[in-house]
Design a protein around this motif. Structure first.
Motif, mmCIF file in Angstrom:
data_model
loop_
_atom_site.group_PDB
_atom_site.id
_atom_site.type_symbol
_atom_site.label_atom_id
_atom_site.label_comp_id
_atom_site.label_asym_id
_atom_site.label_seq_id
_atom_site.Cartn_x
_atom_site.Cartn_y
_atom_site.Cartn_z
ATOM 1 N N LEU A 131 0.921 -1.033 0.080
ATOM 2 C CA LEU A 131 -0.049 -0.031 -0.055
ATOM 3 C C LEU A 131 0.749 1.436 -0.087
ATOM 4 O O LEU A 131 1.808 1.464 0.794
ATOM 5 C CB LEU A 131 -0.868 0.257 0.960
ATOM 6 C CG LEU A 131 -1.774 -1.168 1.326
ATOM 7 C CD1 LEU A 131 -2.882 -0.921 2.681
ATOM 8 C CD2 LEU A 131 -2.518 -1.821 0.264
ATOM 9 N N VAL A 134 -0.998 6.254 1.194
ATOM 10 C CA VAL A 134 -2.083 6.061 2.328
ATOM 11 C C VAL A 134 -2.258 7.495 2.544
ATOM 12 O O VAL A 134 -1.876 8.330 3.247
ATOM 13 C CB VAL A 134 -1.462 5.320 3.352
ATOM 14 C CG1 VAL A 134 -2.575 4.992 4.367
ATOM 15 C CG2 VAL A 134 -0.958 3.914 2.662
ATOM 16 N N TRP A 149 -2.988 0.601 -4.207
ATOM 17 C CA TRP A 149 -2.349 -0.862 -4.061
ATOM 18 C C TRP A 149 -1.246 -1.264 -5.014
ATOM 19 O O TRP A 149 -1.776 -1.355 -6.398
ATOM 20 C CB TRP A 149 -3.594 -1.803 -3.734
ATOM 21 C CG TRP A 149 -3.259 -3.308 -3.622
ATOM 22 C CD1 TRP A 149 -2.224 -3.856 -3.303
ATOM 23 C CD2 TRP A 149 -4.026 -4.433 -3.417
ATOM 24 N NE1 TRP A 149 -2.053 -5.124 -2.977
ATOM 25 C CE2 TRP A 149 -3.727 -5.368 -3.121
ATOM 26 C CE3 TRP A 149 -5.465 -4.008 -3.381
ATOM 27 C CZ2 TRP A 149 -4.487 -6.458 -2.827
ATOM 28 C CZ3 TRP A 149 -6.538 -5.296 -3.251
ATOM 29 C CH2 TRP A 149 -5.816 -6.353 -3.136
#
Length: 151
Positions: A131, A134, A149
């Motif tokens: 990830l 974020v 992702w």
């Protein structure tokens, strides 16, 4: 395939570790974020383009063509509501676009009976290292990016 995961609801971003459920807080099903929704009736939107592979009144999974799948869970312990206060707008197997409405609900009614309305958004079977970008804690509108992702 790099996948942009958007917020299914408008509210405030919170760390997964703050979700009052150990399965989500400890990222047992995968990494992600959670959104504390505004306590008003609203539609929950698909976080990605894909196919609805799992559909319950309180949760759904959308799988991208790449096989990557995202779980959106509406509140904690809301399975006990047996679908009350939730309205399905799609069927299992339906192809959806990011931002398309999936379920209608009222987070205020969830909170009124004592459950948390926080919404975990999980990259299923992913590693947290996959990830990126974020979103930090703070306000988010439905459809804005929560994370990217990179499998």
């Amino acid at each position: 395939m790099t996948l942009r995961i958007s917020s299914p609801v408008t509210g405030s971003v919170v760390a997964l570790s703050a979700v009052p459920d150990p399965v989500f807080a400890q990222a047992m099903v995968g990494p992600g974020l959670a959104v504390q929704p505004a306590a008003v009736a609203a539609d929950v939107l698909s976080p990605i383009d894909g196919t609805v592979v799992t559909l319950h009144p309180h949760a759904f999974v959308v799988a991208a063509e790449s096989g990557q799948a995202v779980l959106v869970h509406l509140g904690i312990d809301t399975v006990k509501m047996k679908g009350e206060s939730f309205t399905l707008h799609v069927v299992k197997g339906e192809t959806v676009r990011a931002g398309q409405r999936i379920i209608g609900w009222d987070p205020g009614s969830v909170e009124a009976i004592g459950y948390s309305s926080v919404c975990p958004v999980i990259a299923l079977d992913a590693q947290s290292s996959e990830l990126a970008d974020v979103r930090p804690d703070g306000d988010v509108k439905a459809g804005q990016t929560l994370f990217v992702w990179h499998p």
